[in-house]
Enzyme design. Structure first.
Site, mmCIF file in Angstrom:
data_model
loop_
_atom_site.group_PDB
_atom_site.id
_atom_site.type_symbol
_atom_site.label_atom_id
_atom_site.label_comp_id
_atom_site.label_asym_id
_atom_site.label_seq_id
_atom_site.Cartn_x
_atom_site.Cartn_y
_atom_site.Cartn_z
ATOM 1 N N LYS A 1 15.447 -19.526 95.395
ATOM 2 C CA LYS A 1 14.312 -19.238 96.051
ATOM 3 C C LYS A 1 14.223 -18.868 97.461
ATOM 4 C CE LYS A 1 11.359 -17.638 92.447
ATOM 5 N NZ LYS A 1 11.225 -16.893 91.767
ATOM 6 N N ASP B 1 4.797 -21.659 91.053
ATOM 7 C CA ASP B 1 4.367 -22.794 90.759
ATOM 8 C C ASP B 1 5.599 -23.742 91.498
ATOM 9 O OD1 ASP B 1 7.398 -21.639 91.007
ATOM 10 O OD2 ASP B 1 6.307 -20.185 88.685
HETATM 11 C C1 LIG Z 1 14.060 -22.454 90.042
HETATM 12 C C2 LIG Z 1 14.376 -21.603 89.457
HETATM 13 N N1 LIG Z 1 14.816 -21.290 88.398
HETATM 14 C C3 LIG Z 1 14.964 -20.039 87.699
HETATM 15 C C4 LIG Z 1 13.281 -19.286 88.274
HETATM 16 C C5 LIG Z 1 13.432 -17.726 87.303
HETATM 17 O O1 LIG Z 1 12.887 -16.456 88.400
HETATM 18 P P1 LIG Z 1 12.092 -14.984 88.355
HETATM 19 O O2 LIG Z 1 10.575 -15.978 87.690
HETATM 20 O O3 LIG Z 1 12.280 -14.564 88.602
HETATM 21 O O4 LIG Z 1 12.252 -14.816 87.193
HETATM 22 C C6 LIG Z 1 12.355 -19.845 89.355
HETATM 23 C C7 LIG Z 1 10.625 -19.211 89.105
HETATM 24 O O5 LIG Z 1 10.609 -19.526 89.982
HETATM 25 C C8 LIG Z 1 12.681 -20.775 89.911
HETATM 26 O O6 LIG Z 1 11.862 -21.468 90.810
#
Ligand SMILES: Cc1ncc(COP(=O)(O)O)c(C=O)c1O
Length: 412
Positions: free
Chosen positions: A76, A121
Site C-alpha cells: 500500500k 482498514d
Molecule cells: C495487505 C493487503 N493486501 C491486499 C489488499 C487488497 O487491496 P484492494 O482493497 O485494493 O483490493 C489490501 C487492502 O487494504 C491490503 O491491506
C-alpha cells in the site's frame, strides 16, 4: 468456493482501459515513488519456493514479497502516496511543483493548511499518513470499529489524527466523505464511487510498480509470460486491477490466468462476478484478513476485473492462518517468509484449490503450472501475527537470515 467468470476475455488490452491505467503512467509513478525514503530500494524480492511447489504438485511457485516494500510493511506504500502527489499537482497547477521534490518535503510551507482524509482498514491509512507527514500536510484517518488498537497506533505514529466510529468499513468511508465536505478537506480513498475516480485510479496506478518489477525479474516476454496463473487477493479490487492492467497490456492475449481470492465473509468481488456488476458482499465483512474486509467493490477496479479475472474464489480465515504458518516455517527447505493475514491470501487460495482435484482442474492447475502469488504485507499487526503463527515476525526473519547464510551450502 470457486466460480469461472463467463465475462473473462482474452483480447489485447482494450484502448478504453489503457486511457485509465497504462504501463506508461505506471512507470512514471514508479520513478517518482523511488524518490521517497519510505520505499525500499532495489525492487522487492521475487522468491522461488520450489519445496512448496513440489508439495502442492505444481511446476513452480514464485512469491513477490511486498513485506519488504517499505518500513510501512505493505504494498500500500505504492498507492496513497502517489495519489496524494498527483492530487497536489492537480490542485496547484501553476506552481511548477516537482513531484520528486514533494517526496522530499520541499513544499511544506505551501501545504501546511492542506488536509487530506481517508477511511481505512489499516494499510492504506498508514501509507497516506506517512506520505502526508513527509510532504508536510495534515492527515485525518477514519477507523471503523473492527480496526485493532494495534493498527490504530501504527497509523497515529505517522502523525495522523484519528477519528474512530462505531460502524463498519463502509460507514467509515461515508464518515470520511462527510467530514471532508463539511471542512473543505480532500478525500484520498483507495476505492471509487460515483463521481470519484481520479484518486483511486492514481492509487491503483501506483500498484503497477509490483507488476513492472515482476515482469523484469522473471524475464517475461510479451508472448511468453513467465507464469501460467497469477493469484490476486481482493479487498475493493484495486490491487488486482493495478497488476492486471500492467500484465494485460504487456502480454496482451497471452496474459496469464488471473484468479481473485477473498475472505468468504467479504466476498464483494465474487458477488460482482455473479451479478455481472459491482456488488456488495453478502457476509459479515469481518475477517482476520483485515485488509480484505471490504463490503463493496470499487466500480473503477471492476472495469478491469470483469473482463480479465478468469476465476473468483473465497477462502476461510483458517486457510489464511494455515498459509501464514506454512510460509513462516519455510516448507521443504524453502526460505522462511513473514506473510501477514491479508498478505498470504493468494497463496491460501492456491493451496485450497490444489487440495481439491476437481477445483484444481477447473482452474487449469496441474504439475506444469507456474504460479505467481503476491505476499502483499508482512506482520503489519505484530501481536496478531505472533498469536496466529506462534512465533514473532522477528524470529521468522532471523531464520530467514540464517537460511540466506546457508544458501551457498544448499546449492552444492
Ligand atoms: C495487505 C493487503 N493486501 C491486499 C489488499 C487488497 O487491496 P484492494 O482493497 O485494493 O483490493 C489490501 C487492502 O487494504 C491490503 O491491506
Amino acid at each position: 468456493m470457486l466460480i469461472a467468470n463467463p465475462r473473462a476475455t482474452r483480447t489485447p488490452y482494450p484502448e478504453e482501459l489503457r486511457r485509465i491505467l497504462s504501463i506508461e503512467k505506471a512507470e512514471q509513478s514508479r520513478s517518482w515513488l523511488s524518490c521517497w525514503d519510505k520505499i525500499s530500494s532495489p525492487a522487492t524480492p521475487l522468491r522461488e519456493l520450489p519445496g512448496l511447489a513440489a508439495e502442492l504438485g505444481i511446476g513452480g511457485l514464485s512469491l513477490k514479497d511486498e513485506s519488504m516494500r517499505s518500513v510501512l510493511g505493505s504494498f500500500k506504500a505504492l498507492g496513497a502516496p502517489i495519489a496524494l502527489v498527483r492530487l497536489i499537482l492537480r490542485l496547484w497547477p501553476d506552481h511548477g511543483l516537482d513531484p520528486r521534490a514533494l517526496f522530499q518535503g520541499r513544499y511544506r510551507d505551501l501545504l501546511t493548511h492542506f488536509t487530506v482524509i481517508s477511511a481505512t482498514d489499516g494499510n492504506h491509512g498508514k501509507a497516506l499518513a506517512a506520505a502526508a507527514q513527509t510532504i508536510g500536510c495534515r492527515c485525518v484517518i477514519v477507523l471503523h470499529a473492527n480496526v485493532s488498537v494495534e493498527r490504530e497506533a501504527a497509523i497515529a505514529a505517522y502523525g495522523a489524527e484519528i477519528v474512530r466510529i462505531a460502524g463498519n468499513y463502509d460507514e467509515s468511508v461515508e464518515e470520511a466523505a462527510r467530514l471532508a465536505s463539511v471542512n473543505g478537506w480532500h478525500v484520498v480513498s483507495d476505492t471509487s464511487y460515483d463521481g470519484y475516480e481520479d484518486i483511486p485510479r492514481d492509487v491503483m496506478q501506483g500498484y503497477g510498480t509490483v507488476a513492472a518489477e515482476v515482469v523484469s525479474q522473471s524475464n517475461g516476454r510479451p508472448d511468453a509470460p513467465a507464469f501460467t496463473h497469477v493469484f490476486l487477493q481482493g479487498g475493493v479490487g484495486g490491487l488486482a486491477a493495478g497488476l492486471i492492467s500492467y500484465m494485460w497490456e504487456f502480454h496482451g492475449a497471452h496474459r496469464p490466468r488471473f484468479i481473485a481470492v477473498e475472505p468468504q465473509q467479504a466476498d464483494c468481488l465474487y458477488q460482482s462476478a455473479l451479478a455481472g456488476q459491482p456488488s456488495r458482499a453478502t457476509g459479515s465483512v469481518d475477517s482476520v484478513m483485515a485488509g480484505l474486509a471490504c463490503g463493496e467493490t470499487s466500480p473503477l477496479a471492476w472495469k478491469f476485473l470483469q473482463p480479465a479475472v478468469d476465476e473468483f474464489m473465497t477462502i476461510r480465515d483458517i486457510d489464511a492462518i494455515d498459509a501464514m504458518r506454512v510460509l513462516a516455517s519455510g516448507s521443504e527447505g524453502d526460505i522462511p517468509v513473514v506473510g501477514g493475514e491479508s498478505g498470504v491470501a493468494g497463496l491460501a487460495g492456491l493451496a485450497v484449490l490444489l487440495r481439491q482435484p476437481e477445483l484444481a482442474s477447473q482452474a487449469g492447475l496441474d504439475h506444469r503450472s507456474r504460479v505467481l502469488v503476491i505476499n502483499t504485507e508482512g506482520a503489519t499487526a505484530p501481536a496478531a501475527y505472533e498469536e496466529l503463527v506462534g512465533e514473532t515476525a522477528e524470529s521468522v526473519l532471523a531464520r530467514q537470515t540464517m537460511w540466506r547464510a546457508d544458501a551457498p551450502a544448499r546449492q552444492l
